[in-house]
Write an enzyme that holds these catalytic residues in place. Structure first.
Site, PDB file in Angstrom:
ATOM      1  N   THR A  82      -6.090   0.821  -1.991  1.00  0.00           N
ATOM      2  CA  THR A  82      -5.039  -0.041  -2.534  1.00  0.00           C
ATOM      3  C   THR A  82      -5.123  -0.104  -4.060  1.00  0.00           C
ATOM      4  O   THR A  82      -6.224   0.037  -4.634  1.00  0.00           O
ATOM      5  CB  THR A  82      -5.199  -1.464  -1.948  1.00  0.00           C
ATOM      6  OG1 THR A  82      -4.482  -2.392  -2.756  1.00  0.00           O
ATOM      7  CG2 THR A  82      -6.656  -1.926  -1.917  1.00  0.00           C
ATOM      8  N   ASP A  83      -3.988  -0.383  -4.698  1.00  0.00           N
ATOM      9  CA  ASP A  83      -3.993  -0.557  -6.163  1.00  0.00           C
ATOM     10  C   ASP A  83      -4.769  -1.820  -6.556  1.00  0.00           C
ATOM     11  O   ASP A  83      -5.113  -2.004  -7.719  1.00  0.00           O
ATOM     12  CB  ASP A  83      -2.566  -0.596  -6.728  1.00  0.00           C
ATOM     13  CG  ASP A  83      -1.723  -1.777  -6.247  1.00  0.00           C
ATOM     14  OD1 ASP A  83      -2.171  -2.521  -5.341  1.00  0.00           O
ATOM     15  OD2 ASP A  83      -0.601  -1.963  -6.771  1.00  0.00           O
ATOM     16  N   GLU A  84      -5.045  -2.703  -5.575  1.00  0.00           N
ATOM     17  CA  GLU A  84      -5.734  -3.966  -5.898  1.00  0.00           C
ATOM     18  C   GLU A  84      -7.172  -3.737  -6.353  1.00  0.00           C
ATOM     19  O   GLU A  84      -7.770  -4.624  -6.949  1.00  0.00           O
ATOM     20  CB  GLU A  84      -5.670  -4.923  -4.696  1.00  0.00           C
ATOM     21  CG  GLU A  84      -4.237  -5.248  -4.353  1.00  0.00           C
ATOM     22  CD  GLU A  84      -4.043  -6.391  -3.362  1.00  0.00           C
ATOM     23  OE1 GLU A  84      -4.905  -7.278  -3.292  1.00  0.00           O
ATOM     24  OE2 GLU A  84      -3.013  -6.374  -2.664  1.00  0.00           O
ATOM     25  N   TYR A 120     -11.144  -9.360  -0.578  1.00  0.00           N
ATOM     26  CA  TYR A 120     -10.450  -8.209   0.044  1.00  0.00           C
ATOM     27  C   TYR A 120     -10.552  -6.983  -0.849  1.00  0.00           C
ATOM     28  O   TYR A 120     -11.042  -5.926  -0.420  1.00  0.00           O
ATOM     29  CB  TYR A 120      -8.978  -8.547   0.322  1.00  0.00           C
ATOM     30  CG  TYR A 120      -8.099  -7.316   0.523  1.00  0.00           C
ATOM     31  CD1 TYR A 120      -8.308  -6.459   1.606  1.00  0.00           C
ATOM     32  CD2 TYR A 120      -7.082  -6.994  -0.380  1.00  0.00           C
ATOM     33  CE1 TYR A 120      -7.519  -5.321   1.788  1.00  0.00           C
ATOM     34  CE2 TYR A 120      -6.280  -5.868  -0.202  1.00  0.00           C
ATOM     35  CZ  TYR A 120      -6.507  -5.030   0.882  1.00  0.00           C
ATOM     36  OH  TYR A 120      -5.727  -3.903   1.054  1.00  0.00           O
ATOM     37  N   LYS A 124     -12.498  -3.317  -0.353  1.00  0.00           N
ATOM     38  CA  LYS A 124     -11.826  -2.011  -0.416  1.00  0.00           C
ATOM     39  C   LYS A 124     -12.453  -1.153  -1.528  1.00  0.00           C
ATOM     40  O   LYS A 124     -12.599   0.058  -1.374  1.00  0.00           O
ATOM     41  CB  LYS A 124     -10.320  -2.185  -0.666  1.00  0.00           C
ATOM     42  CG  LYS A 124      -9.541  -2.827   0.463  1.00  0.00           C
ATOM     43  CD  LYS A 124      -9.492  -1.989   1.735  1.00  0.00           C
ATOM     44  CE  LYS A 124      -8.672  -0.728   1.583  1.00  0.00           C
ATOM     45  NZ  LYS A 124      -8.547  -0.017   2.903  1.00  0.00           N
TER      46      LYS A 124
HETATM   47  P1  NAD Z   1      -2.791  -4.420   8.913  1.00  0.00           P
HETATM   48  O1  NAD Z   1      -3.637  -5.625   8.716  1.00  0.00           O
HETATM   49  O2  NAD Z   1      -1.376  -4.579   9.318  1.00  0.00           O
HETATM   50  O3  NAD Z   1      -3.474  -3.446   9.974  1.00  0.00           O
HETATM   51  C1  NAD Z   1      -4.860  -3.200   9.994  1.00  0.00           C
HETATM   52  C2  NAD Z   1      -5.187  -2.572  11.352  1.00  0.00           C
HETATM   53  O4  NAD Z   1      -6.586  -2.263  11.375  1.00  0.00           O
HETATM   54  C3  NAD Z   1      -4.922  -3.503  12.534  1.00  0.00           C
HETATM   55  O5  NAD Z   1      -4.236  -2.807  13.548  1.00  0.00           O
HETATM   56  C4  NAD Z   1      -6.324  -3.909  13.003  1.00  0.00           C
HETATM   57  O6  NAD Z   1      -6.392  -4.179  14.387  1.00  0.00           O
HETATM   58  C5  NAD Z   1      -7.125  -2.671  12.619  1.00  0.00           C
HETATM   59  N1  NAD Z   1      -8.548  -2.972  12.435  1.00  0.00           N
HETATM   60  C6  NAD Z   1      -9.103  -4.006  11.743  1.00  0.00           C
HETATM   61  N2  NAD Z   1     -10.451  -3.939  11.815  1.00  0.00           N
HETATM   62  C7  NAD Z   1     -10.756  -2.826  12.542  1.00  0.00           C
HETATM   63  C8  NAD Z   1     -11.963  -2.224  12.951  1.00  0.00           C
HETATM   64  N3  NAD Z   1     -13.154  -2.754  12.619  1.00  0.00           N
HETATM   65  N4  NAD Z   1     -11.902  -1.091  13.688  1.00  0.00           N
HETATM   66  C9  NAD Z   1     -10.713  -0.554  14.052  1.00  0.00           C
HETATM   67  N5  NAD Z   1      -9.539  -1.087  13.710  1.00  0.00           N
HETATM   68  C10 NAD Z   1      -9.548  -2.212  12.953  1.00  0.00           C
HETATM   69  O7  NAD Z   1      -2.903  -3.621   7.534  1.00  0.00           O
HETATM   70  P2  NAD Z   1      -1.848  -2.690   6.778  1.00  0.00           P
HETATM   71  O8  NAD Z   1      -1.052  -3.528   5.858  1.00  0.00           O
HETATM   72  O9  NAD Z   1      -1.190  -1.783   7.745  1.00  0.00           O
HETATM   73  O10 NAD Z   1      -2.846  -1.841   5.870  1.00  0.00           O
HETATM   74  C11 NAD Z   1      -3.384  -0.598   6.338  1.00  0.00           C
HETATM   75  C12 NAD Z   1      -4.284  -0.014   5.273  1.00  0.00           C
HETATM   76  O11 NAD Z   1      -3.543   0.169   4.054  1.00  0.00           O
HETATM   77  C13 NAD Z   1      -5.457  -0.928   4.894  1.00  0.00           C
HETATM   78  O12 NAD Z   1      -6.590  -0.115   4.710  1.00  0.00           O
HETATM   79  C14 NAD Z   1      -5.033  -1.587   3.598  1.00  0.00           C
HETATM   80  O13 NAD Z   1      -6.131  -1.923   2.805  1.00  0.00           O
HETATM   81  C15 NAD Z   1      -4.196  -0.482   2.972  1.00  0.00           C
HETATM   82  N6  NAD Z   1      -3.138  -0.950   2.059  1.00  0.00           N
HETATM   83  C16 NAD Z   1      -2.213  -1.876   2.468  1.00  0.00           C
HETATM   84  C17 NAD Z   1      -1.210  -2.269   1.596  1.00  0.00           C
HETATM   85  C18 NAD Z   1      -0.136  -3.253   2.011  1.00  0.00           C
HETATM   86  O14 NAD Z   1       0.670  -3.660   1.168  1.00  0.00           O
HETATM   87  N7  NAD Z   1      -0.047  -3.654   3.270  1.00  0.00           N
HETATM   88  C19 NAD Z   1      -1.151  -1.733   0.289  1.00  0.00           C
HETATM   89  C20 NAD Z   1      -2.120  -0.790  -0.089  1.00  0.00           C
HETATM   90  C21 NAD Z   1      -3.099  -0.396   0.799  1.00  0.00           C
HETATM   91  P1  TYD Z   2       0.584 -10.753  -0.268  1.00  0.00           P
HETATM   92  O1  TYD Z   2       1.679 -10.312   0.631  1.00  0.00           O
HETATM   93  O2  TYD Z   2      -0.498 -11.626   0.292  1.00  0.00           O
HETATM   94  O3  TYD Z   2      -0.015  -9.441  -0.937  1.00  0.00           O
HETATM   95  P2  TYD Z   2      -1.151  -9.276  -2.101  1.00  0.00           P
HETATM   96  O4  TYD Z   2      -1.751 -10.577  -2.400  1.00  0.00           O
HETATM   97  O5  TYD Z   2      -2.104  -8.354  -1.439  1.00  0.00           O
HETATM   98  O6  TYD Z   2      -0.440  -8.685  -3.263  1.00  0.00           O
HETATM   99  O7  TYD Z   2       1.204 -11.540  -1.514  1.00  0.00           O
HETATM  100  C1  TYD Z   2       2.149 -10.951  -2.395  1.00  0.00           C
HETATM  101  C2  TYD Z   2       2.423 -11.917  -3.523  1.00  0.00           C
HETATM  102  O8  TYD Z   2       3.059 -13.093  -2.968  1.00  0.00           O
HETATM  103  C3  TYD Z   2       1.169 -12.428  -4.216  1.00  0.00           C
HETATM  104  O9  TYD Z   2       1.424 -12.595  -5.604  1.00  0.00           O
HETATM  105  C4  TYD Z   2       0.920 -13.784  -3.588  1.00  0.00           C
HETATM  106  C5  TYD Z   2       2.313 -14.263  -3.269  1.00  0.00           C
HETATM  107  N1  TYD Z   2       2.416 -15.167  -2.093  1.00  0.00           N
HETATM  108  C6  TYD Z   2       3.016 -16.437  -2.233  1.00  0.00           C
HETATM  109  O10 TYD Z   2       3.485 -16.821  -3.318  1.00  0.00           O
HETATM  110  N2  TYD Z   2       3.077 -17.231  -1.131  1.00  0.00           N
HETATM  111  C7  TYD Z   2       2.571 -16.861   0.078  1.00  0.00           C
HETATM  112  O11 TYD Z   2       2.643 -17.668   1.047  1.00  0.00           O
HETATM  113  C8  TYD Z   2       1.962 -15.566   0.202  1.00  0.00           C
HETATM  114  C9  TYD Z   2       1.394 -15.103   1.526  1.00  0.00           C
HETATM  115  C10 TYD Z   2       1.916 -14.758  -0.911  1.00  0.00           C
END
Ligand code: NAD
Ligand code: TYD
Length: 340
Positions: free
Chosen positions: A124-126, A148, A152
């Site tokens: 992630t970019d985070e 988190y 990562k």
């Molecule tokens: P999500 O939380 O929707 O899904 C995570 C999945 O991983 C779930 O299905 C969960 O059951 C599974 N999981 C958790 N722990 C596990 C374990 N120990 N063994 C096997 N499976 C397990 O997450 P997402 O938003 O789909 O993100 C997927 C990936 O992309 C993550 O690695 C996250 O860090 C990365 N990512 C997400 C975002 C975003 O905006 N959502 C952005 C950048 C990177």
């Molecule tokens: P989020 O979806 O949790 O992603 P991330 O923190 O990983 O970027 O949040 C996106 C943005 O929205 C972040 O700046 C936090 C804000 N946010 C709120 O203002 N209220 C909320 O209830 C949530 C879940 C997020």
């Protein structure tokens, strides 16, 4: 036939990725390994088990014995599995360290042992931390601020170390915030959309002016697929749409699209350590042949429409343990919140 292992494939991005793979690659067998935590949901993969090329295995990436059954013969592993919600990591960091760090380590160890020729870590970019001006490049140091993003980042460091030390054929993608169908309603866009549909308050953290670069999930999936096929081993690829928006802009758009009452918008106490802005330079992924296709306003429209049309998907997800989490996270904050 290529054997592709996707961990975390029952989550938001993973399930969108698996559907795309099965659509685009006729000669691929896709095995999903997922623990089905609160965030994993078999409904995200509904209908796919009719496809002979698809197999689902319930299990933990920390389970080395299980990995020994699944990984031999794989052509590539995509590691999506992770604990992913920043707010939950603030309440309890242990499960993040366990899955995101120890789980990735276990996968790397087994990838090495079974000589899997390609390993893609979905990061992630985070991990770079916050940036007020400009954009992070892949070569910039990582400075995560939440449990988190620190977990990562720990995984990214292990991937790098396994590449440098053992020559493990690994790649890393670092994408910006994703949105789209099947995202868990704990996250910002689906939380605000489903709350707006329900006529519940929309809790904006701090002053609502934090900035994220939002990418439609299908655009990210195409980029991950491209890095998986064409990326250079040992390299990191940033992925972002360049669509920077403040949270308050998005909240207002969601209210417009759902027809919600503007008085639902509520400023609440900020998230501790809340990163102000994320931004990544994307020259490298573009040079590989990727470009973004979905502009934010269009993607948000599609997303809100999907949540309106799929209440049968999100209503059960917002029940049970989610209600308990919601109360803990928001009840006190909303009581002390103020209207914008
Ligand atoms: P999500 O939380 O929707 O899904 C995570 C999945 O991983 C779930 O299905 C969960 O059951 C599974 N999981 C958790 N722990 C596990 C374990 N120990 N063994 C096997 N499976 C397990 O997450 P997402 O938003 O789909 O993100 C997927 C990936 O992309 C993550 O690695 C996250 O860090 C990365 N990512 C997400 C975002 C975003 O905006 N959502 C952005 C950048 C990177
Ligand atoms: P989020 O979806 O949790 O992603 P991330 O923190 O990983 O970027 O949040 C996106 C943005 O929205 C972040 O700046 C936090 C804000 N946010 C709120 O203002 N209220 C909320 O209830 C949530 C879940 C997020």
């Amino acid at each position: 036939m290529k054997k592709i292992v996707v961990t975390g494939g029952a989550g938001f991005i993973g399930s969108n990725f698996v559907r795309m793979l099965l659509r685009k690659r006729s000669a691929a067998k896709v095995i999903v390994l997922d623990k089905l935590t609160y965030a994993g949901n078999l409904d995200n993969l509904a209908g796919l088990n009719k496809d002979k090329r698809f197999k689902f295995v319930k299990g933990d990436i920390c389970n080395a014995k299980l990995l020994a059954d699944i990984l031999p013969g794989a052509d590539i592993i995509y590691n999506f599995a992770a604990e992913t919600h920043v707010d939950r990591s603030i309440l309890e960091a242990g499960s993040f360290v366990k899955t995101d760090v120890v789980g990735t380590y276990t996968l790397l160890q087994k990838t090495l042992e079974y000589k899997v020729p390609r390993f893609l870590q979905v990061s992630t970019d985070e991990v770079y931390g916050s940036i007020l001006k400009g954009s992070f490049r892949e070569t910039d140091p990582i400075k995560p601020n939440s449990p988190y993003s620190a977990s990562k980042a720990g995984a990214d460091m292990l991937v790098r170390a396994f590449y440098k030390t053992y020559g493990l054929p690994a790649l890393i993608t670092r994408s910006s915030n994703n949105y789209g169908p099947f995202q868990h309603p704990e996250k910002f866009i689906p939380l605000f959309t489903t709350n707006a549909i329900e006529g519940m308050p929309l809790p904006l953290y701090g002053d609502g002016k934090n900035v994220r670069d939002w990418i439609y999930v299908e655009d990210n999936c195409r980029a991950i697929d491209l890095v998986g096929r064409k990326g250079k081993i040992g390299e990191v690829y940033n992925i972002g749409a360049g669509d920077e928006k403040t949270n308050v802009y998005i909240a207002r758009k969601i209210m417009e699209l759902t027809g919600a009452d503007p008085s639902l918008l509520t400023l609440v106490s900020d998230r501790p350590g809340h990163d102000r802005r994320y931004s990544v330079a994307t020259r490298k992924i573009k040079a590989l042949g990727w470009s973004n296709k979905t502009a934010f306003d269009e993607g948000l429209k599609k997303t809100v429409r999907w949540y309106r049309q799929n209440e049968n998907w999100w209503r059960p997800v917002r029940d049970g343990s989610f209600r308990k989490y919601y109360r803990k996270m928001y009840t006190g904050r909303l009581k002390e919140g103020r209207k914008l």
